[in-house]
Design a protein around this motif. Structure first.
Motif: not given
Length: 119
Positions: A58-66, A74-84
């Protein structure tokens, strides 16, 4: 930061930012933990010994797409942030991380997994 290991367990540390309605977000230290005896799971430990376990995938996937599974999103937030996002009966905690810290943690988990499987 390099991981600490005890019997191949990984513990990295990251700063998260709790996102709320307040004008400023609050930084919070988070211990990122991985135990190769439970290779599918990662644990995020917050101050007060509040711990969330969820699938490493889930962490792996969420860093690229919700991505969402159960109470964790987990989802990416811009290019340098990830939200959990952690959901409970009492509400939702939204924590933003530098993606590089999470990627470093995942690399450490892969390295430990590789070393334990090649023995």
């Amino acid at each position: 930061m390099s991981p600490t290991t005890d019997d191949h367990e990984v513990e990295d540390h990251a700063k998260g930012r709790i996102i709320s309605d307040a004008p400023l977000s609050r930084p919070v230290p988070v211990a990122l933990r991985y135990d190769p005896d439970s290779p599918a799971t990662v644990r995020f430990v917050f101050p007060g010994n509040i711990e969330w376990s969820f699938p490493r995938a889930l962490l792996e996937t969420g860093m690229r797409a919700p991505a969402r599974r159960g109470d964790i999103e987990v989802w990416p937030c811009g290019r340098v942030q990830t939200v959990v996002e952690f959901h409970t009966d009492d509400g939702v905690a939204v924590v933003q991380f530098d993606t590089t810290a999470l990627m470093r943690f995942l690399r450490h988990t892969y390295a430990v997994t590789a070393s334990t499987t090649t023995r």
